[in-house]
Design a protein around this motif. Structure first.
Motif, PDB file in Angstrom:
ATOM      1  N   GLN A  31       0.828  -1.204   0.000  1.00 28.23           N
ATOM      2  CA  GLN A  31       0.000   0.000   0.000  1.00 28.23           C
ATOM      3  C   GLN A  31       0.867   1.260   0.000  1.00 28.23           C
ATOM      4  O   GLN A  31       0.558   2.231  -0.696  1.00 28.23           O
ATOM      5  CB  GLN A  31      -0.920  -0.016   1.230  1.00 28.23           C
ATOM      6  N   LYS A  32       1.964   1.237   0.770  1.00 25.53           N
ATOM      7  CA  LYS A  32       2.776   2.456   0.882  1.00 25.53           C
ATOM      8  C   LYS A  32       3.551   2.769  -0.393  1.00 25.53           C
ATOM      9  O   LYS A  32       4.040   3.889  -0.553  1.00 25.53           O
ATOM     10  CB  LYS A  32       3.719   2.369   2.076  1.00 25.53           C
ATOM     11  N   VAL A  33       3.668   1.805  -1.298  1.00 26.27           N
ATOM     12  CA  VAL A  33       4.326   2.049  -2.589  1.00 26.27           C
ATOM     13  C   VAL A  33       3.274   2.184  -3.686  1.00 26.27           C
ATOM     14  O   VAL A  33       2.987   3.270  -4.178  1.00 26.27           O
ATOM     15  CB  VAL A  33       5.337   0.932  -2.914  1.00 26.27           C
ATOM     16  N   ALA A  34       2.657   1.068  -4.061  1.00 27.84           N
ATOM     17  CA  ALA A  34       1.692   1.087  -5.160  1.00 27.84           C
ATOM     18  C   ALA A  34       0.447   1.898  -4.813  1.00 27.84           C
ATOM     19  O   ALA A  34      -0.068   2.666  -5.648  1.00 27.84           O
ATOM     20  CB  ALA A  34       1.303  -0.343  -5.529  1.00 27.84           C
ATOM     21  N   GLY A  35      -0.035   1.752  -3.580  1.00 25.51           N
ATOM     22  CA  GLY A  35      -1.228   2.491  -3.186  1.00 25.51           C
ATOM     23  C   GLY A  35      -1.007   3.990  -3.161  1.00 25.51           C
ATOM     24  O   GLY A  35      -1.894   4.769  -3.530  1.00 25.51           O
ATOM     25  N   THR A  36       0.192   4.397  -2.726  1.00 26.87           N
ATOM     26  CA  THR A  36       0.518   5.828  -2.708  1.00 26.87           C
ATOM     27  C   THR A  36       0.534   6.399  -4.117  1.00 26.87           C
ATOM     28  O   THR A  36      -0.068   7.450  -4.386  1.00 26.87           O
ATOM     29  CB  THR A  36       1.876   6.054  -2.021  1.00 26.87           C
ATOM     30  N   LEU A  37       1.204   5.718  -5.041  1.00 26.66           N
ATOM     31  CA  LEU A  37       1.267   6.243  -6.404  1.00 26.66           C
ATOM     32  C   LEU A  37      -0.115   6.232  -7.050  1.00 26.66           C
ATOM     33  O   LEU A  37      -0.466   7.167  -7.784  1.00 26.66           O
ATOM     34  CB  LEU A  37       2.251   5.445  -7.252  1.00 26.66           C
ATOM     35  N   VAL A  89       8.372   4.702  -9.060  1.00 25.78           N
ATOM     36  CA  VAL A  89       8.867   4.860  -7.691  1.00 25.78           C
ATOM     37  C   VAL A  89      10.326   4.424  -7.680  1.00 25.78           C
ATOM     38  O   VAL A  89      10.663   3.313  -8.096  1.00 25.78           O
ATOM     39  CB  VAL A  89       8.054   4.027  -6.687  1.00 25.78           C
ATOM     40  N   PHE A  90      11.191   5.328  -7.239  1.00 26.85           N
ATOM     41  CA  PHE A  90      12.645   5.168  -7.227  1.00 26.85           C
ATOM     42  C   PHE A  90      13.047   4.827  -5.799  1.00 26.85           C
ATOM     43  O   PHE A  90      12.879   5.643  -4.891  1.00 26.85           O
ATOM     44  CB  PHE A  90      13.253   6.492  -7.699  1.00 26.85           C
TER      45      PHE A  90
END
Length: 289
Positions: free
Chosen positions: A87-93, A142-143
């Motif tokens: 969530q913190k990667v894909a969900g954020t974007l 996301v880098f």
């Protein structure tokens, strides 16, 4: 421009301030998105995964240096694959791009070794993905470094706000796709040139039209970075090409990363064969003056 932090409950929330910053600058930088333990596991996965060395590609920058990269189209269920589905990667974007469903377009491990790591030209990701017939720039990346990224070892550089220019014409220059140099020079006069120095565990979320580059790594420090790119499901092109078509992402809770200990994926990751990359070859070549 400001950096953002994780909340005390271990999550990251896209507030109005975060969304406004992304819309204005074309990126946000989140400090310590991954814990120390999570970074260690990501690094271990990159260094011990048995498939990555088999599929790593050397790419010259045309200036005497070369970087290695390994590209795969399906996330998989190893530590790296779980991380990019949290969530913190894909969900954020997904939220930053308007809340529409995303799918995993591809991931890549960028490996710039000490002293010999090659540079990357100024470019927009959509300047290249446009050739894959993605109709809109509703895409982003996301880098996520596992090594320190500093000016000395070629941290990412961006022109803040340059995503508002829309897509710039891109050309084949050496082995790379690069934005029209004349437009880049014009953009440098208007937009702030930011050196994005990062610690392991930080994450940079950026829009597909943001102009970015990196220099050669002439330092004694390695620079390994996981970069994952996503496309909106509604933007999946009809053209069959070398990156993934729509497939459900299945966003995971953040806790899934701490529970995963797989260094090799039990699911196929669909590693990219550079011979299948027809999009780059479709660009016009820009010869040096």
């Amino acid at each position: 421009m400001r950096d953002f932090q994780m909340s005390e409950d271990g999550n990251f929330y896209v507030t109005n301030e975060v969304k406004q910053s992304f819309d204005e600058n074309g990126f946000i930088l989140v400090r310590a998105l991954f814990s120390t333990k999570e970074v260690e596991n990501l690094k271990k996965c990159m260094e011990t995964n048995t498939e990555i060395p088999k599929h790593a590609i050397g790419r010259s920058d045309g200036k005497g240096a070369k970087s290695k990269l390994c590209v795969w189209n399906k996330a998989g269920d190893d530590v790296c694959g779980v991380a990019v589905r949290t969530q913190k990667v894909a969900g954020t974007l997904e939220t930053l791009l308007g809340g529409y469903e995303l799918y995993h377009y591809h991931s890549k491990l960028m490996m710039k070794e000490p002293e010999i790591g090659g540079a990357h030209l100024w470019h927009q990701d959509y300047g290249y993905w446009y050739q894959n017939q993605c109709l809109t720039p509703d895409m982003g990346s996301v880098f996520m470094p596992v090594d320190r990224c500093t000016k000395q070892n070629s941290c990412l550089q961006v022109l803040a706000g340059s995503h508002k220019m829309g897509r710039i014409e891109h050309y084949l220059m050496g082995d790379q796709s690069g934005a029209d140099p004349r437009r880049v020079e014009m953009a440098k006069q208007k937009y702030s040139h930011v050196y994005v120095e990062m610690e392991p565990g930080d994450a940079l979320f950026f829009h597909s039209n943001l102009l970015h580059t990196s220099d050669q790594n002439k330092s004694q420090m390695r620079r390994w970075v996981l970069i994952t790119s996503y496309n909106q499901a509604r933007n999946c092109p009809d053209l069959k090409h070398h990156h993934a078509d729509y497939h459900p992402l299945d966003i995971l809770p953040n806790s899934a990363l701490g529970e995963c200990d797989k260094m090799d994926s039990s699911l196929p990751k669909d590693f990219m064969n550079p011979a299948d990359d027809h999009s780059a070859r479709s660009l016009k070549r820009l010869e040096a003056n």
